[in-house]
Design an enzyme around this catalytic site. Structure first.
Site, PDB file in Angstrom:
ATOM      1  N   GLU B 262       0.896  -1.151   0.000  1.00 11.14           N
ATOM      2  CA  GLU B 262       0.000   0.000   0.000  1.00 11.14           C
ATOM      3  C   GLU B 262       0.931   1.196   0.000  1.00 11.14           C
ATOM      4  O   GLU B 262       1.719   1.362   0.919  1.00 11.14           O
ATOM      5  CB  GLU B 262      -0.906  -0.095   1.230  1.00 11.14           C
ATOM      6  CG  GLU B 262      -2.098   0.824   1.153  1.00 11.14           C
ATOM      7  CD  GLU B 262      -1.839   2.064   1.933  1.00 11.14           C
ATOM      8  OE1 GLU B 262      -1.287   3.005   1.347  1.00 11.14           O
ATOM      9  OE2 GLU B 262      -2.180   2.092   3.124  1.00 11.14           O
ATOM     10  N   CYS B 299      -2.265   7.760   4.790  1.00 10.96           N
ATOM     11  CA  CYS B 299      -2.329   7.332   3.388  1.00 10.96           C
ATOM     12  C   CYS B 299      -3.530   7.969   2.708  1.00 10.96           C
ATOM     13  O   CYS B 299      -3.567   8.122   1.491  1.00 10.96           O
ATOM     14  CB  CYS B 299      -2.496   5.831   3.286  1.00 10.96           C
ATOM     15  SG  CYS B 299      -1.544   4.905   4.475  1.00 10.96           S
TER      16      CYS B 299
END
Lengths: 523, 523
Positions: B262, B299
């Site tokens: 990720e 994120c």
């Protein structure tokens, strides 16, 4: 037949051509087929990307009817399709008639699967507005199509793993437009099936970019296809070299994409002591039957058979030797496959670590594969990694082991495989039990008292396995679970119903099964 | 705390050491932590492989109890854990207390998910012995653990995405032993949580190889871990460069393995006209709140906000500018992240394609991140790809578009993202509807009238998305679906019950939900 390829609905001709080849006669077959250019590939991918949103937005039932229309169209091709496939592959009529049924049957199975709806993975977490310290929103997940998919036709199943084979069926079912690179060994069969799909696209009122076919003999064409930025996944069945090349191309793209390559497997068969004692001769005959069927040109061909050394194994070997000597030579799919088979068998014949037990009968004709049976022992097999390489065709090695511990060591030493087969009687169960977890780690399908060469198309089948059997052990290329390769999850948080796709609207207009706060609700 | 790492149950010391660092004080923290060697990594992987069959064979309920024990152990670490994590990360107490709850809660959610049993994917095709031309055998599918997993701790969630975070929880739930490479920014927090897992392994009577922790500041240690042949999958959250490096290493192994990385996302927020007109100022304040929370080190931080140029957007910008100017500086996680943030912001300040709207308040202290707000227009954004790069921290760019068509062009031009956010009122629905399919192709989660920085841990969440948001859009790293990353299907054909694993035995001793000939039977 005009030898054109298909860019969307359009049949396209180019000056450069190649031809199909009849391996049983050793001659080219008319017509000449146009070779697609890089620009043709780009145009096919452009149309696929353009069609993508509309196609994936079709209701599951619409896509099911589309798949059924393709199936009907393929069935309607009748004997002409079988005749062309026979000419281009050297495979017998009965096999190809069966394979045609498998191909249309597989499309219809995906239609059924689409209507069941579980594949959509609809999952809701209902809101918890009063939760402390923070409320939970309204979360809804479904799976959507990944994008346009490149499918490479396989040589050894000119129908069931080619233009409208398992990869295409599962990608279309998922809602992914497909660009097929036809296998150059059967361009005519390819074109006939491609027309069946194109006609179904038109009949179902779908955008033309849902399907294109590019053709050509060179690997470069496939490379252009896999590196096109609009392609989002790849389906391939073929050699290890071919699969590894595609994986490398796909991994080095600015946007890497998944490759589902089904590549290489020697499918160990283990003969357990009681079964070997009770029915060694019957097993030997069935083994040779499985080995030589279709000239051995199956991914699941039994390439090694393992038993404990002793008189029972000797009897098995004697019967298998005798049976194999009587095996008639069979036409192989292509000159290239035939040459690779002959090279592989010659290497084994010349390898001091194995003895040649038998070769099949000789024959006169073109591209004939003569079956081959070898024997070695476990120590020598473990010492020579070349013995574990697949020889595509009717070649197999019997391995004498000292005991079950050595059989376990043999299995532990193998690379990933599509299948493993246990020949067992009840008295063997205790002996076999410790091998099962080991086999689970190594293969995609474990079977008992059968032969690996029949692969059922169903919901529970796995035609997959750890590398190098496939590039991705998390999937199967046969059966309904193959659809999952071409789906990805999307979550919708607090979206008003007006903006939600039908699959996750509150009223459930598509009647999909839904998992709501952990509980499955079947519509 | 002794500064050792854990190879199975064993705490190991080495001469070479590194230290944690307190970013708010700018000083090293005792104790010194031993740096694991390549041999230590190999031994951890050997133990993991050795533990694999026994661990994956545990009943779902056993693994659920194991996860719950880890959760209990983490909760029992109490304030000491939060204090150490505060020291090593500069994050505030409330945030880390919440994150501790999220970490143990996520382990307990996987325990619930394990007991539900759907994850096992048990599917039967019952035999059809009379089917012509060939009978169908007894086919049973289930999903098994993929093998030992390497997990890389993330810097920005020292608890919830680190040693016992989502990757570890989902891998252990699947039945995969885990070797964690601790993030060098928080070695003490790492060790405390690792002890909690090790103690749970022992308390639950599991083989010690189920969990190991290696530590060290160099990337080479991670490379040794990812290339160990016993590792079968990788979980990573971090930079795009780091993720790409791991993907390359994993893809070039003799046996390539999946990497779940990720990596990078700028999380577009779209302001629709009616919403902007009705509540532009409230939106602006909430935007700055989401942007500056946790020094923007998420994120899912809103890196770009898009609206149609005009007085409503001007008002939004004026309010956001004012709010951002008042944003207090916050300690960032590490010196390296702080330097990268400053570089990214400086590059934007110097870029003639953008104007600097505001910087946050200055402060005195170490490693302080000052928020930054920029503005540009769509033409300039589309012309300069560097503007779409993530600047990790509280930096965001407002983009003025001419109209909805240009907003669509902006979205179409973006790379894959974790999230997209719609700020909409009812009057905007018609305008927004055409964007939804486009956003589905680009992101893993679409949300309305919220902010992307809160990620629910649940069954329907998707924390994933097309490359480069993640390396694999077919998965999520948050929520129960994360378990699927570490499972692969196996089919059992005609195996006698005595040889079948419990999950697929006829009597269903594990009470798993089963799909039998297409119909779901809930136990």
């Amino acid at each position: 037949m005009d030898g054109h390829f298909l860019i969307g609905a359009r049949a396209v001709a180019r000056d450069a051509t190649f031809s199909g080849y009849d391996p049983s006669r050793g001659e080219q077959i008319a017509p000449a087929f146009s070779i697609s250019t890089a620009e043709d590939v780009a145009e096919a991918c452009r149309l696929a990307a353009e069609a993508f949103d509309a196609f994936r937005d079709t209701d599951p039932d619409q896509r099911a009817r589309f798949l059924e229309t393709i199936a009907d169209n393929i069935d309607a091709l009748g004997d002409a399709l079988v005749a062309r496939a026979m000419q281009e592959s050297g495979l017998p009529q009965a096999r190809l008639t069966g394979e045609r049924g498998r191909t249309s049957g597989q499309l219809r199975l995906f239609a059924t699967h689409l209507r069941r709806g579980d594949w959509a993975g609809v999952t809701f977490d209902t809101p918890l507005p009063d939760r402390a310290p923070l409320p939970r929103g309204d979360l809804r997940q479904r799976r959507i199509a990944i994008g346009p998919v490149a499918v490479f036709g396989a040589s050894n199943f000119p129908l069931a793993f080619s233009v409208a084979g398992g990869d295409t069926a599962s990608a279309l079912a998922a809602g992914c437009p497909v660009v097929v690179k036809g296998h150059p060994a059967h361009p005519g069969t390819t074109r006939m099936v491609a027309d069946a799909i194109r006609d179904a696209v038109a009949a179902c009122g779908l955008p033309e970019g849902v399907f294109s076919l590019v053709q050509g003999p060179a690997n470069e064409l496939g490379a252009v296809l896999v590196t096109d930025p609009r392609i989002k996944a790849v389906g391939f069945t073929g050699s290890r070299g071919g699969g590894l090349a595609l994986m490398k191309l796909a991994g080095e793209r600015p946007e890497p994409i998944p490759v589902y390559a089904e590549m290489s497997s020697i499918n160990p068969v283990i003969l357990f002591p009681q079964a070997l004692a009770a029915r060694g001769e019957a097993l030997a005959k069935a083994y040779v039957g499985s080995l030589t069927m279709g000239a051995g040109q199956f991914c699941t061909n039994p390439g090694i058979v393992i038993g404990i050394a002793g008189p029972d194994l000797d009897r098995f070997v004697a019967t298998a030797t005798q049976a194999l000597e009587q095996a008639q030579p069979q036409v192989m799919l292509t000159k290239g496959i035939h040459a690779a088979y002959d090279n592989g068998v010659s290497a084994l014949e010349a390898n001091p670590s194995v003895e040649t037990l038998a070769r099949g009968a000789e024959g006169t004709g073109c591209t004939l594969g003569r079956a081959a049976l070898f024997i070695t022992d476990a120590d020598r097999f473990l010492a020579d990694p070349s013995l574990a390489h697949e020889v595509f065709g009717a070649s197999s090695v019997v391995i004498r082991a000292k005991d079950m511990a050595q059989i376990a060591a043999l299995i532990e030493g193998l690379e990933g495989q599509l299948t493993a087969t246990l020949q067992i009687d009840e008295g063997d169960y205790e002996t076999a039990a410790p091998l099962v977890p080991l086999l689970e780690r190594k293969v995609g399908r474990i079977l008992a008292n059968g032969w690996p060469t029949g692969v059922e198309v169903s919901t529970a089948i796995v035609h997959g396995g750890p590398f190098p059997a496939t590039s991705d052990p998390r999937s199967t290329s046969v059966g309904t679970a193959a659809i999952e390769r071409f789906l990805r999850p999307v979550c919708y948080q607090d979206l008003p119903d007006a903006l939600l796709p039908k699959a996750v609207r509150s009223a459930n207009p598509l009647n999909l099964p839904r998992r709501i706060d952990g509980t499955l609700e079947v519509a």
